[in-house]
Design an enzyme around this catalytic site. Sequence first.
Site, short mmCIF file in Angstrom:
data_model
loop_
_atom_site.label_atom_id
_atom_site.label_comp_id
_atom_site.label_asym_id
_atom_site.label_seq_id
_atom_site.Cartn_x
_atom_site.Cartn_y
_atom_site.Cartn_z
N SER A 66 0.82 -1.21 0.00
CA SER A 66 0.00 0.00 0.00
C SER A 66 0.85 1.26 0.00
O SER A 66 0.45 2.30 -0.51
CB SER A 66 -0.93 0.01 1.22
OG SER A 66 -0.20 0.14 2.43
N SER A 67 2.08 1.16 0.54
CA SER A 67 2.97 2.32 0.63
C SER A 67 3.61 2.66 -0.71
O SER A 67 4.14 3.77 -0.87
CB SER A 67 4.08 2.07 1.65
OG SER A 67 3.56 1.78 2.92
N THR A 68 3.59 1.72 -1.64
CA THR A 68 4.34 1.91 -2.89
C THR A 68 3.49 1.73 -4.14
O THR A 68 4.01 1.64 -5.25
CB THR A 68 5.52 0.92 -2.93
OG1 THR A 68 5.03 -0.42 -2.77
CG2 THR A 68 6.52 1.21 -1.83
N SER A 69 2.18 1.69 -3.96
CA SER A 69 1.24 1.55 -5.09
C SER A 69 0.43 2.84 -5.21
O SER A 69 -0.79 2.84 -5.12
CB SER A 69 0.32 0.35 -4.89
OG SER A 69 1.09 -0.82 -4.70
N LYS A 70 1.15 3.94 -5.40
CA LYS A 70 0.53 5.26 -5.30
C LYS A 70 0.82 6.10 -6.53
O LYS A 70 1.89 5.99 -7.15
CB LYS A 70 1.05 5.98 -4.05
CG LYS A 70 0.72 5.26 -2.74
CD LYS A 70 1.41 5.94 -1.56
CE LYS A 70 1.10 5.23 -0.25
NZ LYS A 70 -0.25 5.48 0.24
N CYS A 104 -2.78 10.98 0.79
CA CYS A 104 -1.60 10.31 1.32
C CYS A 104 -0.76 11.35 2.04
O CYS A 104 -0.18 12.24 1.39
CB CYS A 104 -0.77 9.64 0.23
SG CYS A 104 0.76 8.92 0.86
N SER A 305 -3.41 -0.44 6.35
CA SER A 305 -3.70 0.30 5.13
C SER A 305 -3.88 -0.69 3.99
O SER A 305 -3.06 -1.58 3.81
CB SER A 305 -2.57 1.28 4.80
OG SER A 305 -2.83 1.97 3.59
N HIS A 310 0.59 -1.62 8.23
CA HIS A 310 1.56 -0.73 7.61
C HIS A 310 2.93 -0.93 8.24
O HIS A 310 3.05 -1.16 9.44
CB HIS A 310 1.11 0.72 7.79
CG HIS A 310 1.78 1.71 6.90
ND1 HIS A 310 2.98 2.28 7.22
CD2 HIS A 310 1.44 2.21 5.70
CE1 HIS A 310 3.34 3.12 6.26
NE2 HIS A 310 2.42 3.09 5.32
N MET A 314 1.10 5.67 8.22
CA MET A 314 0.61 6.56 7.17
C MET A 314 0.61 7.99 7.71
O MET A 314 0.28 8.22 8.87
CB MET A 314 -0.80 6.17 6.75
CG MET A 314 -0.95 4.71 6.33
SD MET A 314 -1.11 3.55 7.71
CE MET A 314 -2.85 3.73 8.07
N GLY A 315 0.99 8.93 6.85
CA GLY A 315 1.03 10.33 7.29
C GLY A 315 -0.32 10.85 7.72
O GLY A 315 -0.46 11.56 8.72
#
Length: 392
Positions: A66-70, A104, A305, A310, A314-315
């Site tokens: 989820s952190s890198t599919s943005k 994000c 996430s 995560h 997440m920010g």
Amino acid sequence: MAHTPQIRIPATYMRGGTSKGVFFRLDDLPEAAQQPGEARDKLLLRVIGSPDPYGKHTDGMGGATSSTSKTVILSRSDSPDHDVDYLFGQVAIDKPFVDWSGNCGNLSAAVGPFAVSNGLVDPARIPENGEVAVRIWQANIGKTIVARVPITNGQVQETGDFELDGVTFPAAEVPVAFMDPADGGGAIFPTGNRVDDLKVPGVGTLKATLINAGIPTVFVNADEIGYTGTELQEAINGDPKALEMFETIRAHGAVKMGLITDPAEAADRQHTPKVAFVAPPASYTASSGKAVQAEDIDLLVRALSMGKLHHAMMGTAAVAIGTAAAIPGTLVNEAAGGGDRNSVHFGHPSGTLRVGAEATQENGEWTVKQAIMSRSARVLMEGWVRVPGDSF
């Protein structure tokens, strides 16, 4: 048999905070994808490499988490109060779906540097040395973000000694302020309560803080669901029953928050709300091997996430944590020891993070003017991405 050749699209691959994504200028997208809709979604899915039944994103720019599919789409703002309009798309890994329902917070730190470097900020506002406050309009949620971007010799300063748990190497610090972080209607607590009884089939009735700040988030107590708050990713992501439980909590929390009307609708709203669990401080070893001592933090938080725990935080969820911590009586505030506070230092799987927020109560309603945290950002690669011309 003839096949449609690939096309190339100007793009920048950037890290922002503990996330990374593919950044586009709106004007650089193919004409069909310059407007919201099916063509845009199909294009971004192909760029990232989704849907991927193998869960690897081998044939795309995504990192299969989820952190890198943005993806991020930016344009110069028409508003005199903002420099850049920022639209965020969270791309599902195993489904043909792009979620536009939230922001994000990590990539928000990269928006300012990108905007400066790509001519989206008035050059007259950029000093030769110092910093420039980039005023960002977050189009997904209709909110203002202000990123303070360091400038050296007229260029964005990316290198530095600011360290962020969850990121391997140090970089320049980028303070990010999320202005008026509650949802568009201003209701921080959509139910009107700082703690609710959330009935979750198969789990029970849980105490929950349901908050709209940064991103809609469902907070529950770790001990009520059989956890300590010191868990790392493998403890949950390797447990299908645990993931199913958290998704059920998230779905029923979404209904209670008024985001959906039926729990089944949560499958088509994967990015929001988030679900997190909190606990009082305890010592643990972070995923990097770093020892986190109980006396150095105010509480523990773990958040999921896109259906997985995560690797850091997440920010936007950090904004929710800071906001909830600043309001007495929430589960987050109580886990941190209760009382009044304008910042909180919490432990997450990769280490620790500090976020500040100041809450005030007016006519019985809680408001938060801004939540602030420091991130860093860096260009990883720039040039063009290529996709088959008939993929969208």
